[in-house]
Design an enzyme around this catalytic site. Structure first.
Site, PDB file in Angstrom:
ATOM      1  N   ASN A   1     -12.323  -3.867 -18.935  1.00 32.43           N
ATOM      2  CA  ASN A   1     -11.843  -3.837 -17.547  1.00 32.43           C
ATOM      3  C   ASN A   1     -12.997  -4.285 -16.657  1.00 32.43           C
ATOM      4  O   ASN A   1     -13.925  -3.521 -16.394  1.00 32.43           O
ATOM      5  CB  ASN A   1     -11.387  -2.428 -17.186  1.00 32.43           C
ATOM      6  CG  ASN A   1     -10.810  -2.337 -15.783  1.00 32.43           C
ATOM      7  OD1 ASN A   1     -11.019  -3.221 -14.961  1.00 32.43           O
ATOM      8  ND2 ASN A   1     -10.115  -1.252 -15.488  1.00 32.43           N
TER       9      ASN A   1
ATOM     10  N   HIS B   1       0.849  -1.199   0.000  1.00 27.16           N
ATOM     11  CA  HIS B   1       0.000   0.000   0.000  1.00 27.16           C
ATOM     12  C   HIS B   1       0.881   1.244   0.000  1.00 27.16           C
ATOM     13  O   HIS B   1       1.735   1.406   0.871  1.00 27.16           O
ATOM     14  CB  HIS B   1      -0.877  -0.018   1.258  1.00 27.16           C
ATOM     15  CG  HIS B   1      -2.148   0.767   1.130  1.00 27.16           C
ATOM     16  ND1 HIS B   1      -2.171   2.091   0.744  1.00 27.16           N
ATOM     17  CD2 HIS B   1      -3.432   0.409   1.348  1.00 27.16           C
ATOM     18  CE1 HIS B   1      -3.430   2.505   0.730  1.00 27.16           C
ATOM     19  NE2 HIS B   1      -4.216   1.506   1.086  1.00 27.16           N
TER      20      HIS B   1
ATOM     21  N   HIS C   1      -3.825  -7.351 -13.990  1.00 27.29           N
ATOM     22  CA  HIS C   1      -5.107  -6.665 -14.047  1.00 27.29           C
ATOM     23  C   HIS C   1      -5.218  -5.769 -15.275  1.00 27.29           C
ATOM     24  O   HIS C   1      -4.317  -4.988 -15.588  1.00 27.29           O
ATOM     25  CB  HIS C   1      -5.316  -5.829 -12.784  1.00 27.29           C
ATOM     26  CG  HIS C   1      -6.430  -4.842 -12.909  1.00 27.29           C
ATOM     27  ND1 HIS C   1      -7.723  -5.223 -13.226  1.00 27.29           N
ATOM     28  CD2 HIS C   1      -6.461  -3.489 -12.783  1.00 27.29           C
ATOM     29  CE1 HIS C   1      -8.489  -4.148 -13.282  1.00 27.29           C
ATOM     30  NE2 HIS C   1      -7.750  -3.099 -13.026  1.00 27.29           N
TER      31      HIS C   1
END
Length: 429
Positions: free
Chosen positions: A361, A240, A328
């Site tokens: 997507n 993160h 992704h």
């Protein structure tokens, strides 16, 4: 002496990854949602319905057309039925119907594949970023499938496109402390709620890229499931970078100048994704790379940072650690950045680029469509290692590492979103 100290520290820091006594978690099977043909939305259809809303200026319509032409999307992606009508039906009711249709259908498919009784599922994790109604989506799943009253149920919202791998990581962690259990992970996104009807250029990109999709995954820590499972989860890793303001703000849901809600994608996004990927692979490398690659990386780091030598940083060769990459489908620019950063071949990138082309997507579920592509192509062999990479707002880069427990024979394949059209891929351009 300094170099010896750093080498020793690196080897010791890696030791827990190889000596851990955690429970083995198996990925029994998974399913990806394939909408009905009447939900297919070509670029031309998209522009037709966008113009029909009368919400966009001519300049905004021209921009959306330009984005679509460069997006990497094909003409067979899917959109919700409520948005493929004139006028479009945008409401909480339609949004709930959209998401429940996806979730219930894909869970039904998964239960059919695995033969697992819904009452045997002890853990449930559902993620959807922009649509979080009351009762929650996880509660909707519990109600629809009449899951057990003591189920460990979690609903993750607002965590972006990387939330699918966060859900997988959470379920994996829960299976470490709950023996003899099944965990169901459901990942989806809502297009109705995310549709933007304004003219802020940086908010229009999401309209053009995001499409209908979803996935359901069944995990197990039961030793009896080893023989029938497709994969074993080897690692999950979350990084993160949200402490940095630029990272935190690069994907942000807010109001535009006229009070319309949209998700703003700032120009810094690609650079932020690159830095987040770098942070993730620095940690992941300790778990998966051959020792020779780790030592080369460490040696150049010491030369640059300790000895102040003018040498280029060494980029580890992750192709030595993985046979397959599921990255992704954030967009063509994101895929280009990752391919360059990891020095991957076009064949390594093929599942991601073809998923973007065929399905768009689909947010957090995209990595499962990519894995399904490799299965349909007959490329998954026993022992193969798969790296799934997710990027999401916040900003986050998350990874999951899977190992194939058996060959996946596409001629004996169960339902797969690609199986009836896989011979048409890859496409050029």
């Amino acid at each position: 002496m300094t170099i010896y100290f750093f080498l020793t520290a690196t080897v010791l820091s890696a030791t827990p990854y190889f000596l851990g006594g955690s429970r083995k978690v198996y990925l029994v099977n998974y399913a990806c949602y394939k909408p009905e043909p009447d939900q297919m939305c070509s670029k031309e259809m998209y522009m037709h319905f966008a113009a029909a809303t009368r919400a966009f200026t001519e300049e905004s319509l021209a921009l959306q057309k330009k984005i679509l032409e460069r997006s990497g999307l094909g003409n067979k992606t899917y959109a919700p039925k409520a948005l493929l009508e004139i006028p479009a039906r945008r409401s909480v009711v339609e949004a709930r119907k959209e998401t429940e249709t996806v979730m219930f259908a894909v869970i039904d498919e998964l239960l059919k594949k695995t033969g697992v009784n819904p009452g045997d599922i002890q853990i449930l994790v559902v993620n959807s970023s922009v649509f979080n109604p009351v009762p929650s989506l996880s509660a909707a799943v519990v109600n629809h499938f009449k899951l057990r009253g003591n189920i460990l149920s979690y609903n993750l919202g607002g965590m972006g496109c990387s939330a699918g791998l966060i859900s997988l990581s959470l379920a994996n962690d829960l299976l470490q402390v709950n023996g003899n259990s099944y965990a169901l992970v459901v990942s989806t996104e809502n297009i109705n709620t995310g549709w933007y009807v304004g003219n802020n250029a940086s908010m229009l990109l999401a309209n053009c890229l995001f499409r209908t999709g979803g996935a359901a995954v069944l995990l197990s820590n039961r030793s009896s499931d080893h023989g029938r499972s497709k994969y074993q989860i080897l690692h999950t890793l979350r990084t993160h970078t949200g402490a940095d303001d630029q990272s935190y703000n690069c994907i942000f849901q807010e109001l535009d100048e006229k009070g319309e809600v949209g998700v703003k994608l700032r120009r810094e996004l690609i650079a932020v994704a690159g830095e987040a990927l770098k942070a993730n692979i620095t940690l992941l490398g300790r778990m998966v790379l051959p020792l020779s690659e780790q030592l080369l990386f460490l040696a150049t780091s010491i030369a640059r940072k300790v000895l102040k030598m003018n040498v280029n940083p060494y980029i580890p060769d992750f192709k030595l650690a993985f046979e397959h990459f599921c990255i992704h489908t954030g967009g063509k620019a994101v895929l280009d950045k990752v391919q360059k950063s990891l020095d991957l071949t076009d064949r390594h990138m093929e599942p991601s680029r073809m998923t973007l082309y065929r399905f768009g997507n689909t947010s957090s579920s995209s990595v499962w469509y990519e894995l399904a592509y490799s299965e349909a192509k007959g490329r998954i062999q026993k022992g193969d290692r798969i790296w799934q990479i997710g990027f999401g707002s916040g900003f986050k880069c998350n990874s999951a590492v899977l190992r194939a427990l058996r060959n996946v024979d596409p001629t004996k394949q169960e339902i797969n979103p690609w199986i009836d059209e896989i011979d048409e891929f890859p496409v050029s351009g």
